[in-house]
Write an enzyme that holds these catalytic residues in place. Sequence first.
Site, mmCIF file in Angstrom:
data_model
loop_
_atom_site.group_PDB
_atom_site.id
_atom_site.type_symbol
_atom_site.label_atom_id
_atom_site.label_comp_id
_atom_site.label_asym_id
_atom_site.label_seq_id
_atom_site.Cartn_x
_atom_site.Cartn_y
_atom_site.Cartn_z
ATOM 1 N N ASP A 182 -3.144 2.469 -5.926
ATOM 2 C CA ASP A 182 -2.096 2.535 -4.910
ATOM 3 C C ASP A 182 -1.907 1.267 -4.090
ATOM 4 O OD1 ASP A 182 -4.621 2.943 -3.859
ATOM 5 O OD2 ASP A 182 -3.941 4.264 -2.261
ATOM 6 N N GLU A 183 -2.635 0.203 -4.404
ATOM 7 C CA GLU A 183 -2.523 -1.023 -3.617
ATOM 8 C C GLU A 183 -2.435 -2.243 -4.535
ATOM 9 O OE1 GLU A 183 -5.330 -1.332 -0.259
ATOM 10 O OE2 GLU A 183 -6.043 0.659 -0.833
ATOM 11 N N ASP A 194 0.855 -1.186 0.000
ATOM 12 C CA ASP A 194 0.000 0.000 0.000
ATOM 13 C C ASP A 194 0.892 1.238 0.000
ATOM 14 O OD1 ASP A 194 -1.937 1.901 0.294
ATOM 15 O OD2 ASP A 194 -2.714 1.179 2.205
#
Length: 402
Positions: A112-113, A16
Site C-alpha cells: 500500500d505504499e 500511502d
Amino acid sequence: MENQNQIKKRVILHADINNFFASCECSTRPELRLKPVAVTGNPKKRTGIILAKNEIAKSFGVKTGQVIGEALAICPNLVCLAPHYDIYEKISEALKEIYLSYTNFVEPLGLDECWLDVTDSLNYLKKTGKEIADELREKVKKEFNITLSVGVSFSKIFAKLGSDLRKPDFTTEINYNNFKKITYNLPLNSIVGIGRRLEKKFNSIDVHTIGDFVKLEDNYLQDLMGINGVRLKQDLLGERFVPVTDYYSLPPPKSIGNGTTTLNDIIKREDILKVAFFLIEKISKRLINHVVLAKGISVTVKRNDLKTFHASKKILPTCEIKDLISNATNLIDKIWNYRYPIRALRIKCFNLISANYRQISMFDDNKKELSEVLDKINKKYGKIMLASDTSKFINTSQHPQE
C-alpha cells in the site's frame, strides 16, 4: 554521493493508500462505499479481530485490533468481510502502473505504499512536486474511488513522514527550508526505524522527540544502534541522500517473511498455529508472485518476557501452503513447550530459487488444491488478528517486508 545543494533539489513523493484493505473492498463493491466496513479475521466469529476499517467505521470508534463483537457493539451496522488478498495485490499493481507513468523511480514499501522520485520529471511535466502529488490523488480517486495521502519532500524519510502527518486524502509538503520546524517537535516514534524497544530506551534518557535525537553524539548512537543510528541521524539532519530504486531494476528478494506481535499473549498450541497459518498464507502468495520457491524456512518465537527462540531447517523447494505449514509447525513444536505465553511470532522463507516455466505452470495447475487447503484451514481454525494493521507488522525498518 550527492552534495547538499543536490539533496535540496530532490523531489521525493511517498504515496500511502488510506485504509488499504477496507478501501479495496469498497472499491470493488460500490454498494459498500457509504457503509461502515471492516476487514476481519473471521466475519462469522465474533471473537475474530478487526484487520482494517474504512473512515466511516472509524468515525463510530471502530479500531484496528478490536474484537469483532466489541466493534459491533458500538457500530451495529458494521459490514465485516474476510480479506481478499488477490484483490489487494491486483489493485496495488494497478496503482504502481499509475505511478510509473510519472517516473521509473518507484520503490514499493509493502502493498500500500510507494516512494517516487519525480525530480527528473518536473521539467517535462511542467509541474511542482505538490502538483504531481495532488494530481496522483485525483487520478486514483477517480479510477478506483480510493484515497491517497502523499508526502512531498527532498528525502525518503521526510516524504514518508509527510504522508503520515495528515490523513486521509491529503498532500503534505516538507521542504528543506522548513523540515526542522515541522518535524523536530514530533515524537521519536514518528519515524521509520524507531520501534517500541528503542523508543523505550531513548525515553529512559529523556530523548522523546526527533529534535532530541539529532542532538545525540555519533559515538553514543553508534554504541546504541550501530551504524544505522548514525545514518538515521544524518537522514534527519538532511545530510544524506538515499536514492529511490528504479522499479525495473529491483532485485529479487533473498528471503520472504512475515511476523507479528499478537494483540494478547497466547499460550495454547491451537492459537499459536492460527497465527502461523495466517503468516504462511501471506508468505505463500508472495512466493508465487515473485515466481520463486523456498529451500529453507525459519521460525522465531518471542516470549512475553521478551526472550527469543529460533529454529530453521532446509526443505524441499516449495511455495505451497500445505508444505510451508507442515514445516513451520514442526519447527514451532521443536522449540516451544507451550508452557509460557508467546508475545510475537515470525516465519521466514530463505534460500529462494527461481521457478522455471514448468514450475510456473505447476502453480497454475495447483491453484485449486492450494485454495482447498486454505479453505480447510480457515474453516477449522478461523483467523486471529494482530496488534497493528498488516501494513505495519514490522515497523523498525524502511523495508518491512523482506
